[in-house]
Design a protein around this motif. Structure first.
Motif: not given
Ligand SMILES: [Mn+2]
Length: 292
Positions: A139, A135-137, A219, A231, A217
């Motif tokens: 979370d 994921d980029a995030h 992203d 996002t 994810d």
């Molecule tokens: Mn993400």
């Protein structure tokens, strides 16, 4: 209890029965808390529709992954109202697939679905598994926009309880950074480190337990190849990075299941939808070659 709509089958394959299949694709068009670009509820069907275009022979693996038996789960109509209800329902589906010992690929929808899925896996396997989170995030928020049943909180349930390896991260809040500090169960592979280190995949493998659940994810990928996400964040993994990583994980660990989330199709731009089809089919190939 389960309501059934007509769902296109993956790769246009004649749907084998649930009993015969080794791989189960579960489309979950769940979208409630998307915060930036909307449209993740359109993701699963866009992927299934684009998967008709797949070549069934895999040139890298010299095999036809589809021969393993792929069942496309009828898309469930999720209960609405209380945000807990759809996640409870998703957890029941995950439990059914865990019991069957088949390999599931849950296809979102927003990342929130992972909360329902992971609660089934954590209940069954406790901390004997690692979660590999691409994921980029992070979370890892406790709450966002007044609820913990939110895509920004999707991994908190894992972060509080079980070994969590996060790859490709390049955005997080100060609160998440505080939460991570001092937690030995969380290991992060920041994307800027990945870009500078040749053997980062070896380090990821070393960080994982023998049994792994993967949540992906989209992203985590660079927006230049994956613009169709809720996002987007600049500076992500490329196609070969992610395939190399997944191939190694499937080669070295027992993968119990995975989800691929957050595709938010852009009308008229078919390539990202097809990328997800191809990614799923590569994963089925890795599963067939390394895990069966
Ligand atoms: Mn993400």
């Amino acid at each position: 209890m389960e309501q059934i709509k007509s769902t296109p089958s993956f790769a246009g394959l004649p749907n084998c029965s649930f009993e015969e299949a080794k791989v189960v694709i579960v489309p979950i068009s769940y979208e409630v808390t998307t915060s930036y670009r909307k449209g993740t509820k359109e993701g699963p069907i866009a992927v299934l529709n684009s998967s008709y275009n797949l070549e069934l022979y895999d040139e890298e693996l010299d095999t036809t992954p589809a021969e393993i038996g792929i069942y496309t789960y009828p898309e469930p109509i999720l209960p609405i109202g209380d945000l807990k209800l759809p996640l409870k329902y998703i957890k029941e589906i995950a439990n059914k697939i865990i019991e069957s010992k088949k390999f599931p690929i849950f296809l979102g929808g927003e990342h929130t679905i992972t909360i329902g899925i992971l609660s089934a896996y954590i209940e069954k396997f406790y901390s004997n598994i690692s979660v590999l989170h691409l994921d980029a995030h992070c979370d890892l928020r406790k709450e966002y926009e007044g609820t913990s049943y939110h895509h920004a909180c999707a991994l908190r349930i894992a972060g509080e309880k079980i070994p969590l390896v996060q790859v490709g991260i390049r955005s997080l809040s100060k609160e998440e950074k505080e939460f991570i500090k001092g937690r030995e169960n969380i290991k992060i592979f920041w994307n800027w480190v990945i870009k500078e280190k040749n053997n980062w995949i070896d380090d990821v493998i070393l960080s994982l337990k023998d049994e792994v659940y993967i949540t992906l994810d989209l992203d985590v990928l660079d927006p230049s190849i994956m613009p169709s996400v809720g996002t987007p964040e600049p500076g992500g993994l490329d196609w070969w990075d992610i395939l190399k990583l997944l191939k190694r994980v499937f080669g070295k660990k027992k993968v119990l299941g995975m989800d691929i989330v957050e595709l938010s199709p852009i009308p008229g731009l078919v390539f990202p939808d097809y990328l997800v089809s191809r990614l799923i089919y590569k994963i089925i190939g890795y599963y067939k070659v390394f895990q069966t």
